[in-house]
Design a protein around this motif. Structure first.
Motif, mmCIF file in Angstrom:
data_model
loop_
_atom_site.group_PDB
_atom_site.id
_atom_site.type_symbol
_atom_site.label_atom_id
_atom_site.label_comp_id
_atom_site.label_asym_id
_atom_site.label_seq_id
_atom_site.Cartn_x
_atom_site.Cartn_y
_atom_site.Cartn_z
ATOM 1 N N ARG A 51 0.819 -1.225 0.000
ATOM 2 C CA ARG A 51 0.000 0.000 0.000
ATOM 3 C C ARG A 51 0.849 1.269 0.000
ATOM 4 N NH1 ARG A 51 -0.195 2.165 5.100
ATOM 5 N NH2 ARG A 51 0.547 0.810 6.807
ATOM 6 N N LEU A 52 2.160 1.128 0.305
ATOM 7 C CA LEU A 52 3.032 2.307 0.360
ATOM 8 C C LEU A 52 3.675 2.632 -0.979
ATOM 9 C CD1 LEU A 52 4.821 1.727 3.792
ATOM 10 C CD2 LEU A 52 2.735 3.024 3.304
ATOM 11 N N ILE A 53 3.403 1.816 -2.009
ATOM 12 C CA ILE A 53 3.996 2.083 -3.319
ATOM 13 C C ILE A 53 3.517 3.451 -3.809
ATOM 14 C CG2 ILE A 53 2.215 1.089 -4.828
ATOM 15 C CD1 ILE A 53 4.554 -0.379 -6.281
ATOM 16 N N ASP A 54 4.413 4.212 -4.418
ATOM 17 C CA ASP A 54 4.168 5.579 -4.897
ATOM 18 C C ASP A 54 4.081 6.603 -3.768
ATOM 19 O OD1 ASP A 54 4.183 5.018 -7.619
ATOM 20 O OD2 ASP A 54 2.052 4.525 -7.657
ATOM 21 N N ALA A 86 8.850 -1.752 -2.627
ATOM 22 C CA ALA A 86 7.488 -2.239 -2.415
ATOM 23 C C ALA A 86 7.023 -2.935 -3.686
ATOM 24 C CB ALA A 86 6.542 -1.097 -2.053
ATOM 25 N N ILE A 87 6.162 -3.937 -3.497
ATOM 26 C CA ILE A 87 5.612 -4.693 -4.623
ATOM 27 C C ILE A 87 4.099 -4.694 -4.505
ATOM 28 C CG2 ILE A 87 5.255 -7.064 -5.433
ATOM 29 C CD1 ILE A 87 8.137 -7.545 -5.342
ATOM 30 N N ALA A 88 3.405 -4.488 -5.619
ATOM 31 C CA ALA A 88 1.947 -4.502 -5.627
ATOM 32 C C ALA A 88 1.455 -5.232 -6.869
ATOM 33 C CB ALA A 88 1.393 -3.076 -5.608
ATOM 34 N N ALA A 89 0.394 -5.992 -6.706
ATOM 35 C CA ALA A 89 -0.183 -6.717 -7.841
ATOM 36 C C ALA A 89 -0.804 -5.727 -8.819
ATOM 37 C CB ALA A 89 -1.227 -7.711 -7.355
ATOM 38 N N THR A 122 0.597 -13.720 -14.240
ATOM 39 C CA THR A 122 0.511 -12.660 -13.230
ATOM 40 C C THR A 122 1.554 -11.582 -13.498
ATOM 41 O OG1 THR A 122 -0.257 -14.248 -11.563
ATOM 42 C CG2 THR A 122 0.640 -12.168 -10.754
ATOM 43 N N THR A 123 1.156 -10.345 -13.281
ATOM 44 C CA THR A 123 2.090 -9.219 -13.357
ATOM 45 C C THR A 123 2.063 -8.468 -12.038
ATOM 46 O OG1 THR A 123 1.915 -8.932 -15.753
ATOM 47 C CG2 THR A 123 2.613 -7.025 -14.496
ATOM 48 N N VAL A 124 3.237 -8.142 -11.530
ATOM 49 C CA VAL A 124 3.330 -7.294 -10.347
ATOM 50 C C VAL A 124 4.192 -6.089 -10.670
ATOM 51 C CG1 VAL A 124 3.065 -9.241 -8.748
ATOM 52 C CG2 VAL A 124 5.353 -8.484 -9.405
ATOM 53 N N ARG A 125 3.934 -5.021 -9.977
ATOM 54 C CA ARG A 125 4.731 -3.810 -10.129
ATOM 55 C C ARG A 125 5.695 -3.730 -8.961
ATOM 56 N NH1 ARG A 125 2.545 2.171 -9.099
ATOM 57 N NH2 ARG A 125 4.451 3.342 -9.522
ATOM 58 N N ALA A 126 6.969 -3.562 -9.269
ATOM 59 C CA ALA A 126 7.996 -3.453 -8.234
ATOM 60 C C ALA A 126 8.618 -2.068 -8.329
ATOM 61 C CB ALA A 126 9.063 -4.528 -8.415
ATOM 62 N N GLN A 127 8.750 -1.425 -7.185
ATOM 63 C CA GLN A 127 9.301 -0.070 -7.153
ATOM 64 C C GLN A 127 10.419 -0.003 -6.114
ATOM 65 O OE1 GLN A 127 7.286 3.420 -5.116
ATOM 66 N NE2 GLN A 127 6.961 4.011 -7.258
ATOM 67 N N ILE A 128 11.507 0.657 -6.491
ATOM 68 C CA ILE A 128 12.538 0.961 -5.501
ATOM 69 C C ILE A 128 12.560 2.475 -5.297
ATOM 70 C CG2 ILE A 128 13.949 -1.031 -6.165
ATOM 71 C CD1 ILE A 128 15.959 1.055 -7.389
ATOM 72 N N LEU A 201 7.051 -7.060 -13.376
ATOM 73 C CA LEU A 201 7.498 -8.449 -13.457
ATOM 74 C C LEU A 201 6.312 -9.310 -13.853
ATOM 75 C CD1 LEU A 201 9.409 -8.615 -10.039
ATOM 76 C CD2 LEU A 201 10.384 -8.082 -12.258
ATOM 77 N N SER A 202 6.489 -10.104 -14.905
ATOM 78 C CA SER A 202 5.416 -10.975 -15.372
ATOM 79 C C SER A 202 5.890 -12.416 -15.425
ATOM 80 C CB SER A 202 4.936 -10.545 -16.768
ATOM 81 O OG SER A 202 4.387 -9.243 -16.732
ATOM 82 N N GLY A 203 4.999 -13.318 -15.075
ATOM 83 C CA GLY A 203 5.340 -14.737 -15.107
ATOM 84 C C GLY A 203 4.135 -15.581 -14.743
#
Length: 272
Positions: A51-54, A86-89, A122-128, A201-203
């Motif tokens: 939930r903290l992404i962005d 953080a990672i979010a679907a 599935t795809t997830v968004r990963a942010q640093i 990331l997709s897989g």
């Protein structure tokens, strides 16, 4: 009932390993980033809730709530520079040109055990988000991270998913983004510089039946008159092969005793 396995947690664990590999790959350009490269992991790279992404400020607040050094009091300070992630679907599934799901179960062999498996794309968004006390440090980390992911080998990530109670298997996830670039984020703290990098990331996430995962017997058996899913054990789940013939230079017959598990091999005749 056991708690269902969470595939997002598995992807997050694999992503953190990529960040650790990046830190080992990274070429320090300042004294501060040199110190960050060799700092204890729990003070250098931390995961945040999805939930903290962005929300870089909220990420930093969550990090500061931890006791990050033995000398500090909780919530007072945090080691800098630091990389938070953080990672979010992603709600939208991957493009079918990249990944095509398998909605039906297929027979597979996993560690000499027969099972059934279907896969969910599935795809997830990963942010640093990298926080530093000067812009050069933050830009150095972010730009080198983009260069790191330009290596095709680094874009392919092994994610270890649980396919049975005691069994895990790796599945590939791929960074499909063709263009990566760091973004500067304004911060209320005038003495902090923040740069972020986002990837997708997709897989395939496997769904395996027959190896004892929680809830597997209540999947794909329809529903009753009240609309409640039916739980049932597949009719052939307890069947085993007790006899098989092998033909090479001779005709051999392999027999297995269902009760004792003992295996015997007898020669029927030599082949001419």
């Amino acid at each position: 009932m056991d708690i269902p396995y969470n595939p997002i947690k598995a992807i997050q664990d694999a992503w953190v390993k990529i960040l650790l590999d990046f830190r080992a790959w990274y070429f320090p350009e300042t004294k501060q980033t040199q110190e960050w490269k060799f700092r204890a992991v729990n003070q250098a790279i931390r995961s945040c809730q999805s939930r903290l992404i962005d929300d870089a400020e909220a990420m930093l607040v969550a990090f500061r709530k931890n006791i990050n050094t033995p000398e500090q009091k909780q919530g007072e300070t945090a080691a800098m520079p630091v990389l938070l992630t953080a990672i979010a679907a992603v709600d939208m599934p991957p493009d079918i040109g990249q990944l095509l799901g398998v909605p039906y179960s297929i027979d597979v062999m996993i560690d000499d055990q027969i099972a059934k498996m279907r896969v969910n794309p599935t795809t997830v968004r990963a942010q640093i988000a990298f926080f530093a006390t000067n812009p050069h440090d933050a830009r150095s980390i972010a730009s080198q991270f983009c260069t790191y992911l330009n290596d095709d080998a680094k874009r392919k990530i092994d994610v270890s998913f649980q396919v049975g109670k005691q069994t895990s298997k790796p599945f590939k996830f791929v960074v499909f983004d063709n263009s990566l670039m760091p973004s500067a984020i304004p911060s209320e703290a005038v003495n902090l510089s923040v740069f972020t990098v986002d990837v997708h990331l997709s897989g395939f996430v496997p769904q395996v039946f027959g190896l004892g995962l929680s809830g597997e017997h209540c999947v794909n058996h329809g529903f009753d008159a009240q609309g409640i899913p039916i739980c049932a054990v597949d009719d052939d789940s307890d069947k085993v092969v007790i006899q098989a013939d092998q033909f090479d230079v001779r005709h051999s017959r392999v027999k297995a005793d269902r009760e004792t598990g003992s295996i015997t091999v007898e020669t029927i005749k030599d082949r001419k």
